[in-house]
Design an enzyme around this catalytic site. Structure first.
Site, PDB file in Angstrom:
ATOM      1  N   CYS A   1      38.851  34.654  47.031  1.00 13.34           N
ATOM      2  CA  CYS A   1      37.990  33.889  47.943  1.00 13.34           C
ATOM      3  C   CYS A   1      38.753  32.886  48.816  1.00 13.34           C
ATOM      4  CB  CYS A   1      36.909  33.163  47.146  1.00 13.34           C
ATOM      5  SG  CYS A   1      37.469  32.491  45.572  1.00 13.34           S
TER       6      CYS A   1
ATOM      7  N   HIS B   1      33.899  26.703  49.442  1.00 13.89           N
ATOM      8  CA  HIS B   1      35.273  26.246  49.216  1.00 13.89           C
ATOM      9  C   HIS B   1      35.777  25.583  50.507  1.00 13.89           C
ATOM     10  CE1 HIS B   1      35.201  28.413  45.560  1.00 13.89           C
ATOM     11  NE2 HIS B   1      36.141  29.311  45.763  1.00 13.89           N
TER      12      HIS B   1
HETATM   13  P1  NAP Z   1      29.364  35.864  36.604  1.00 16.18           P
HETATM   14  O1  NAP Z   1      28.358  35.093  37.349  1.00 16.18           O
HETATM   15  O2  NAP Z   1      29.837  35.339  35.283  1.00 16.18           O
HETATM   16  O3  NAP Z   1      28.846  37.368  36.421  1.00 16.18           O
HETATM   17  C1  NAP Z   1      29.531  38.324  35.672  1.00 16.18           C
HETATM   18  C2  NAP Z   1      28.855  39.681  35.836  1.00 16.18           C
HETATM   19  O4  NAP Z   1      29.626  40.669  35.150  1.00 16.18           O
HETATM   20  C3  NAP Z   1      27.466  39.734  35.220  1.00 16.18           C
HETATM   21  O5  NAP Z   1      26.662  40.604  35.979  1.00 16.18           O
HETATM   22  C4  NAP Z   1      27.739  40.331  33.847  1.00 16.18           C
HETATM   23  O6  NAP Z   1      26.630  41.013  33.293  1.00 16.18           O
HETATM   24  C5  NAP Z   1      28.808  41.338  34.191  1.00 16.18           C
HETATM   25  N1  NAP Z   1      29.596  41.746  33.039  1.00 16.18           N
HETATM   26  C6  NAP Z   1      30.304  40.944  32.219  1.00 16.18           C
HETATM   27  N2  NAP Z   1      30.895  41.683  31.260  1.00 16.18           N
HETATM   28  C7  NAP Z   1      30.572  42.967  31.486  1.00 16.18           C
HETATM   29  C8  NAP Z   1      30.854  44.208  30.848  1.00 16.18           C
HETATM   30  N3  NAP Z   1      31.636  44.261  29.771  1.00 16.18           N
HETATM   31  N4  NAP Z   1      30.338  45.334  31.375  1.00 16.18           N
HETATM   32  C9  NAP Z   1      29.541  45.288  32.449  1.00 16.18           C
HETATM   33  N5  NAP Z   1      29.227  44.159  33.112  1.00 16.18           N
HETATM   34  C10 NAP Z   1      29.729  43.009  32.621  1.00 16.18           C
HETATM   35  O7  NAP Z   1      30.692  36.024  37.448  1.00 16.18           O
HETATM   36  P2  NAP Z   1      30.876  36.122  39.038  1.00 16.18           P
HETATM   37  O8  NAP Z   1      31.166  34.787  39.586  1.00 16.18           O
HETATM   38  O9  NAP Z   1      29.785  36.909  39.650  1.00 16.18           O
HETATM   39  O10 NAP Z   1      32.263  36.887  39.122  1.00 16.18           O
HETATM   40  C11 NAP Z   1      32.458  38.172  38.644  1.00 16.18           C
HETATM   41  C12 NAP Z   1      33.884  38.593  38.958  1.00 16.18           C
HETATM   42  O11 NAP Z   1      34.054  38.716  40.363  1.00 16.18           O
HETATM   43  C13 NAP Z   1      34.972  37.583  38.551  1.00 16.18           C
HETATM   44  O12 NAP Z   1      35.373  37.726  37.243  1.00 16.18           O
HETATM   45  C14 NAP Z   1      36.067  37.854  39.531  1.00 16.18           C
HETATM   46  O13 NAP Z   1      36.889  38.912  39.056  1.00 16.18           O
HETATM   47  C15 NAP Z   1      35.322  38.315  40.737  1.00 16.18           C
HETATM   48  N6  NAP Z   1      35.225  37.248  41.742  1.00 16.18           N
HETATM   49  C16 NAP Z   1      35.960  37.369  42.839  1.00 16.18           C
HETATM   50  C17 NAP Z   1      35.907  36.416  43.813  1.00 16.18           C
HETATM   51  C18 NAP Z   1      36.791  36.530  44.965  1.00 16.18           C
HETATM   52  O14 NAP Z   1      37.622  35.674  45.091  1.00 16.18           O
HETATM   53  N7  NAP Z   1      36.669  37.512  45.798  1.00 16.18           N
HETATM   54  C19 NAP Z   1      35.070  35.327  43.693  1.00 16.18           C
HETATM   55  C20 NAP Z   1      34.311  35.202  42.560  1.00 16.18           C
HETATM   56  C21 NAP Z   1      34.410  36.183  41.588  1.00 16.18           C
HETATM   57  P3  NAP Z   1      25.641  40.296  32.215  1.00 16.18           P
HETATM   58  O15 NAP Z   1      24.690  39.452  33.006  1.00 16.18           O
HETATM   59  O16 NAP Z   1      24.971  41.463  31.569  1.00 16.18           O
HETATM   60  O17 NAP Z   1      26.497  39.510  31.290  1.00 16.18           O
HETATM   61  N1  12T Z   2      39.744  32.144  38.772  1.00 17.08           N
HETATM   62  O1  12T Z   2      38.975  36.648  42.290  1.00 17.08           O
HETATM   63  O2  12T Z   2      37.690  30.487  39.070  1.00 17.08           O
HETATM   64  O3  12T Z   2      40.943  36.106  41.581  1.00 17.08           O
HETATM   65  O4  12T Z   2      37.103  30.231  41.161  1.00 17.08           O
HETATM   66  C1  12T Z   2      38.173  34.063  42.004  1.00 17.08           C
HETATM   67  C2  12T Z   2      37.663  32.833  41.642  1.00 17.08           C
HETATM   68  C3  12T Z   2      39.712  33.989  40.214  1.00 17.08           C
HETATM   69  C4  12T Z   2      39.746  35.864  41.730  1.00 17.08           C
HETATM   70  C5  12T Z   2      37.633  30.879  40.236  1.00 17.08           C
HETATM   71  C6  12T Z   2      39.219  32.753  39.853  1.00 17.08           C
HETATM   72  C7  12T Z   2      39.193  34.607  41.296  1.00 17.08           C
HETATM   73  C8  12T Z   2      38.187  32.188  40.579  1.00 17.08           C
END
Ligand code: NAP
Ligand code: 12T
Length: 336
Positions: free
Chosen positions: A132, A245
């Site tokens: 991000c 951010h």
């Molecule tokens: P979040 O709010 O904690 O959501 C996690 C999601 O993953 C929920 O839908 C959860 O389902 C699901 N999940 C967790 N464990 C799983 C499993 N074993 N099998 C299937 N689904 C599973 O997290 P978030 O902020 O949306 O972020 C998710 C991921 O996106 C991060 O870990 C990161 O890798 C990525 N991300 C990237 C950016 C970026 O910089 N581009 C920004 C933010 C996040 P349940 O509700 O069923 O638990």
């Molecule tokens: N640790 O996609 O915690 O590599 O804000 C994104 C957001 C990793 C990533 C965070 C993180 C990623 C966070």
């Protein structure tokens, strides 16, 4: 991928902070979805998500979840992406992955549509969405790089808790409630209290003393901009903000750019909104950028301590341009 009038699209992590936003952005931008397949952990199976006014059942992610799926947007963490993205790709699905799992793999394009749209063409089943903080920075830097060649970037980030996910957003709220009730908060997601505080710590520490988040800003910037000579040094900080951010960005360029030059270049740059009129208290804040698509740039001024330098303040919605929106824009490039 075969061209169709509408596609079967899976969202892995459909209940999360990013996944929820992905479904909203698909609907908002009228992405041609023939069928939506919301996938999450077994904890969420049986629940539903709303898409175009319909309740769609959430399924537990399994190895066979990708049969018939054209495009899968992954946002369920790095471990899930490492395990399931290759399974999906093998089933013929094009994966757009939001995690850090595949970003630096040489066979995986790392794409910001305003910066390197053509890299999408070289995918082998997996395309990565950058971090991000990197996405919003390169959207602002690419047009300046094209005009004056950036040699070095010094960046400090002010990152909201939604970047960590749903649990971190709850933690900020719970800590605020505790503190306003004169109760001692108990941090669980972060190592220290985040309410009324800031933590110079995002992702894990490396032996060098930098965090992984700080090193992503160097390596991902070079890969997206296609220039391995750009120097980037970062300090990434968590602040008690829900969404959005912010970044203080200092750049050194080969050619001189005045603040007015930079303002003019950024005013016509794709995906950028210049919001810069200090005389009228106009500069971007996370509250301005939350819910918006653009990368906001303000406080554009010359760095008088060096020959060719500029300072910028760059703000964007980390769940939208920093994650869900950028992923859907990649999908749009893919079907074009
Ligand atoms: P979040 O709010 O904690 O959501 C996690 C999601 O993953 C929920 O839908 C959860 O389902 C699901 N999940 C967790 N464990 C799983 C499993 N074993 N099998 C299937 N689904 C599973 O997290 P978030 O902020 O949306 O972020 C998710 C991921 O996106 C991060 O870990 C990161 O890798 C990525 N991300 C990237 C950016 C970026 O910089 N581009 C920004 C933010 C996040 P349940 O509700 O069923 O638990
Ligand atoms: N640790 O996609 O915690 O590599 O804000 C994104 C957001 C990793 C990533 C965070 C993180 C990623 C966070």
């Amino acid at each position: 991928m075969k061209k169709k009038s509408a596609y079967c699209v899976a969202v892995v992590g459909a209940t999360g902070a990013v996944g929820t936003e992905m479904i909203e952005v698909l609907e908002e931008r009228k992405f041609p979805v023939e069928k939506l397949v919301p996938l999450a952990s077994s904890r969420s199976a049986g629940g539903t998500v709303m898409f175009h006014g319909q309740d769609i059942p959430i399924q537990a992610l399994q190895k066979d979840s990708f049969a018939g799926v054209d495009i899968a947007l992954f946002s369920a963490g790095t471990d899930v992406s490492r395990e399931y993205a290759p399974i999906a790709a093998k089933a013929g699905t094009v994966v757009i992955d939001n995690s850090a799992a595949w970003r630096m793999d040489k066979d995986v394009p790392l794409v910001v549509p305003e910066v390197n749209p053509h890299d999408v063409l070289h995918h082998k089943g997996i395309i990565a969405n950058p971090n991000c903080s990197t996405i919003q920075m390169v959207v602002a830097l690419k047009p300046l790089h094209d005009a004056a060649r950036i040699r070095r970037v010094v960046v400090t980030t002010f990152q909201s808790v939604s970047g960590t996910g749903r649990e971190a957003m709850d933690e900020l709220m719970d800590e605020c409630k505790d503190l306003l009730g004169f109760k001692e908060p108990t941090p669980k997601v972060y190592p220290h209290q985040i309410a009324f505080n800031c933590l110079p710590h995002i992702d894990e520490f490396l032996p060098s003393g930098y965090t992984k988040e700080e090193m992503k800003m160097l390596h991902e910037t070079r890969k997206i901009m296609g220039d391995s000579t750009i120097q980037v040094t970062a300090t990434t900080v968590r602040v008690p903000v829900y969404v959005g951010h912010s970044e203080s960005v200092n750049i050194e360029t080969e050619k001189k750019l005045s603040a007015n030059d930079a303002r003019a270049i950024l005013s016509t740059a794709p995906g950028v909104l210049v919001y810069d009129d200090p005389a009228h208290q106009i500069y971007p804040t996370p509250l301005d950028a939350a819910g918006k698509d653009e990368v906001y740039v303000g406080r554009i001024r010359e760095d008088e301590s060096i020959q060719n330098g500029l300072n910028l303040w760059v703000v964007a919605d980390n769940l939208r341009k920093g994650a869900a929106l950028n992923a859907v824009q990649i999908a749009e490039l893919l079907i074009k």
